[in-house]
Each structure stands twice: as structure tokens, then as C-alpha cells.
Design a protein around this motif. Structure first.
Motif, mmCIF file in Angstrom:
data_model
loop_
_atom_site.group_PDB
_atom_site.id
_atom_site.type_symbol
_atom_site.label_atom_id
_atom_site.label_comp_id
_atom_site.label_asym_id
_atom_site.label_seq_id
_atom_site.Cartn_x
_atom_site.Cartn_y
_atom_site.Cartn_z
ATOM 1 N N ILE A 108 0.828 -1.202 0.000
ATOM 2 C CA ILE A 108 0.000 0.000 0.000
ATOM 3 C C ILE A 108 0.863 1.251 0.000
ATOM 4 O O ILE A 108 1.908 1.292 0.645
ATOM 5 N N ARG A 109 0.415 2.265 -0.695
ATOM 6 C CA ARG A 109 1.000 3.615 -0.623
ATOM 7 C C ARG A 109 0.004 4.448 0.162
ATOM 8 O O ARG A 109 -1.134 4.643 -0.255
ATOM 9 N N TYR A 110 0.416 4.903 1.357
ATOM 10 C CA TYR A 110 -0.468 5.649 2.243
ATOM 11 C C TYR A 110 -0.433 7.128 1.889
ATOM 12 O O TYR A 110 0.633 7.734 1.813
ATOM 13 N N LEU A 111 -1.600 7.693 1.664
ATOM 14 C CA LEU A 111 -1.750 9.093 1.298
ATOM 15 C C LEU A 111 -2.577 9.794 2.372
ATOM 16 O O LEU A 111 -3.077 9.153 3.290
ATOM 17 N N ASP A 112 -2.735 11.097 2.247
ATOM 18 C CA ASP A 112 -3.564 11.847 3.196
ATOM 19 C C ASP A 112 -5.032 11.494 2.995
ATOM 20 O O ASP A 112 -5.622 11.831 1.973
ATOM 21 N N GLY A 113 -5.621 10.807 3.963
ATOM 22 C CA GLY A 113 -7.039 10.481 3.916
ATOM 23 C C GLY A 113 -7.425 9.309 3.036
ATOM 24 O O GLY A 113 -8.597 8.951 2.968
ATOM 25 N N GLU A 114 -6.480 8.704 2.364
ATOM 26 C CA GLU A 114 -6.758 7.543 1.524
ATOM 27 C C GLU A 114 -5.474 6.763 1.302
ATOM 28 O O GLU A 114 -4.406 7.168 1.737
ATOM 29 N N PHE A 115 -5.604 5.635 0.641
ATOM 30 C CA PHE A 115 -4.425 4.849 0.304
ATOM 31 C C PHE A 115 -4.584 4.272 -1.083
ATOM 32 O O PHE A 115 -5.686 4.154 -1.600
ATOM 33 N N ARG A 116 -3.466 3.934 -1.688
ATOM 34 C CA ARG A 116 -3.452 3.369 -3.040
ATOM 35 C C ARG A 116 -2.855 1.966 -2.951
ATOM 36 O O ARG A 116 -1.801 1.763 -2.353
#
Length: 75
Positions: free
Chosen positions: A16-24
Motif C-alpha cells: 500500500i501507498r499511504y496518502l492523506d485520507g486515503e491509500f493506493r
């Protein structure tokens, strides 16, 4: 990823790539591991992560343990 998207069917650990408020999702899987406890976290239950450290956490206590551990190491 948001709550309306379907999660992948493959079993195993996801990347997973963790982003602000979501993940990819980079590599499909059904769970990620908590960086503190090593516990498996199903993707549909993933609520806590660090964008800076790119780590997932099982619960607020795990987040607190990571933050307090880093604060001690930095002093």
C-alpha cells in the motif's frame, strides 16, 4: 481508495501507498500488517496509518505506542 470501491479478492499481504485520507493499492492483497503489533489488518478495516512513515496501525493504541517510542528515541 475510498469506502465505495471494491477491495481486491486475492489473499495475502497487500502493498500500500499511504496518502492523506486515503491509500493506493500497489500490489493486491486482503490485508496489511500493523507496524507495531504485527497484527493482520483487513483492508476494509484499515483506519490508521502514517503518511510520513508509510506504516499501518491496527488501532489508536498502536499509533500512540509508535509516537511515544519515536519521541523517546528523538530526545
Amino acid at each position: 481508495m475510498n469506502r465505495f470501491e471494491r477491495f481486491p479478492e486475492p489473499h495475502g499481504e497487500a502493498e500500500i501507498r499511504y496518502l492523506d485520507g486515503e491509500f493506493r493499492i500497489l500490489r493486491p492483497g486482503s490485508y496489511v500488517r500493523c507496524a507495531v503489533t504485527g497484527q493482520q489488518i483487513p483492508l476494509d478495516e484499515l483506519r490508521y496509518w502514517s503518511v510520513d512513515l508509510q506504516e499501518a496501525y491496527a488501532d489508536p493504541q498502536a499509533v500512540l505506542a509508535r509516537v511515544t517510542g519515536q519521541a523517546k528515541a528523538e530526545d
